[in-house]
Enzyme design. Structure first.
Site, PDB file in Angstrom:
ATOM      1  N   ALA A 153       0.812  -1.221   0.000  1.00 42.67           N
ATOM      2  CA  ALA A 153       0.000   0.000   0.000  1.00 42.67           C
ATOM      3  C   ALA A 153       0.842   1.266   0.000  1.00 42.67           C
ATOM      4  O   ALA A 153       0.312   2.365   0.224  1.00 42.67           O
ATOM      5  CB  ALA A 153      -0.932  -0.002   1.210  1.00 42.67           C
ATOM      6  N   ALA A 154       2.135   1.149  -0.275  1.00 42.14           N
ATOM      7  CA  ALA A 154       3.002   2.327  -0.237  1.00 42.14           C
ATOM      8  C   ALA A 154       2.562   3.384  -1.248  1.00 42.14           C
ATOM      9  O   ALA A 154       2.565   4.586  -0.955  1.00 42.14           O
ATOM     10  CB  ALA A 154       4.451   1.923  -0.476  1.00 42.14           C
ATOM     11  N   GLY A 155       2.181   2.944  -2.446  1.00 40.99           N
ATOM     12  CA  GLY A 155       1.702   3.888  -3.447  1.00 40.99           C
ATOM     13  C   GLY A 155       0.413   4.575  -3.024  1.00 40.99           C
ATOM     14  O   GLY A 155       0.208   5.761  -3.301  1.00 40.99           O
ATOM     15  N   ASP A 156      -0.451   3.841  -2.345  1.00 34.42           N
ATOM     16  CA  ASP A 156      -1.696   4.432  -1.858  1.00 34.42           C
ATOM     17  C   ASP A 156      -1.416   5.449  -0.752  1.00 34.42           C
ATOM     18  O   ASP A 156      -2.056   6.503  -0.690  1.00 34.42           O
ATOM     19  CB  ASP A 156      -2.630   3.345  -1.339  1.00 34.42           C
ATOM     20  CG  ASP A 156      -3.069   2.395  -2.447  1.00 34.42           C
ATOM     21  OD1 ASP A 156      -3.206   2.851  -3.597  1.00 34.42           O
ATOM     22  OD2 ASP A 156      -3.253   1.193  -2.161  1.00 34.42           O
TER      23      ASP A 156
END
Length: 320
Positions: A253-256
């Site tokens: 979920a780093a991009g989120d």
């Protein structure tokens, strides 16, 4: 008219099942894994949770099923203070689910059962019109039907609401859509899809891809480049904002978290360099922990990382 505030998110809601192993499985291979866990996920929900934990007033528009996974999702939204009055409980489709495999380097492979996400409609979005019109920022992704996202985009454009469009996963977009997007935030793979230019970790290729996207009419392009950071382009200017260096455990979920952080800063009226620095730090904090929403940090975590590691380059960027 209601004073503009906060962030509206139209997007996916998924219940995640996650397992870790030393490597990702090859076709036909069975591996012994460890660290099994579950969490609420989906790009829309992840970005909503990130924005809420980072300090924004957030409203999420989407669909879930009338099942135990949907119940758990709602409990998570309540815990994070997310307005979910426009999250519909579908009477036929189940809550979307996701199987996530993560290797010891933090890379992942994901399969999604679409479920209720596939039923998000223009009518659902229209029902939330007032909330979108009175938001400061609208966040969109590509995990719900495109027609619903484009209807939300049109509503935002009519009222001058800034739109952060995270085109994940990459899907065809009509050419006329690009000029309506304020911030376009692809990763390397997605930037390749929309520009036709393979980046392969090369900054000059990333710059070329970003400028190609700018030529389509997008006002601001932010390409996330993993451990290299984020490349920002507008008009003829292009700068690299370096990543924060952390021990990455899971990038699910780093991009989120990055997109949620970017939207929060923009909703507060912060300048773009500050917004990208904050977004980079939010993504880095998230990657230190396993899972999707279980890994997303809070504002104090992000601000502490900036205090500990922040340099002039993190704020001002490096000309490319």
């Amino acid at each position: 008219m209601e004073h503009k505030k906060g962030i509206a998110v139209v997007g996916s809601i998924i219940f995640d099942f996650r397992i870790m192993a030393d490597t990702l499985p090859r076709p036909g291979e069975t591996l012994t894994g460890y660290g099994f866990g579950t969490s609420t996920g989906g790009k829309g929900a992840n970005q909503a949770v990130a924005a809420a934990r980072l300090g924004a007033d957030v409203c999420l528009i989407g669909r879930i099923g009338q099942d135990v996974y949907g119940d758990q999702v709602i409990r998570q939204f309540d815990s994070d203070g997310i307005n979910h009055e426009y999250v519909i409980r579908d009477s036929i489709e189940s809550t979307a689910t996701c199987l996530i495999h993560v290797d010891k380097q933090g890379e992942n492979a994901i399969i999604i059962a679409v479920g209720a996400n596939g039923k998000v409609s223009c009518a659902d979005v229209e029902a939330s019109r007032s909330r979108i019109e009175n938001a400061r920022v609208l966040l969109l992704q590509n995990e719900v039907p495109l027609a619903a996202s484009l209807h939300a985009l049109s509503i935002a454009n009519q009222k001058g609401v800034a739109v952060v469009f995270n085109p994940a996963p990459a899907k065809p977009l009509p050419d006329e859509v690009f000029s309506k997007i304020t911030y376009f935030t692809p990763n390397e793979t997605e930037a390749h899809y929309y520009s036709g230019i393979a980046i392969d970790g090369e900054l000059m290729r990333a710059k070329k891809a970003a400028m190609h996207l700018i030529s389509k009419g997008i006002r601001h392009v932010v390409i996330t480049l993993g451990s290299q950071g984020a490349l920002y382009a507008e008009s003829e200017a292009c700068r690299l904002y370096p990543a924060f260096k952390v021990m990455s455990v899971d990038t699910t979920a780093a991009g989120d978290a990055f997109n949620g952080g970017l939207a929060v800063m923009l909703s507060e009226g912060r300048p773009v360099p500050e917004a990208i620095r904050f977004a980079n730090a939010a993504g880095a904090v998230c990657s230190r922990y396993p899972g999707a929403q279980t890994a997303i940090g809070r504002r104090q975590d992000v601000e502490e990382l900036i205090r500990q590691q922040g340099t002039p380059d993190h704020l001002m960027g490096i000309a490319i």
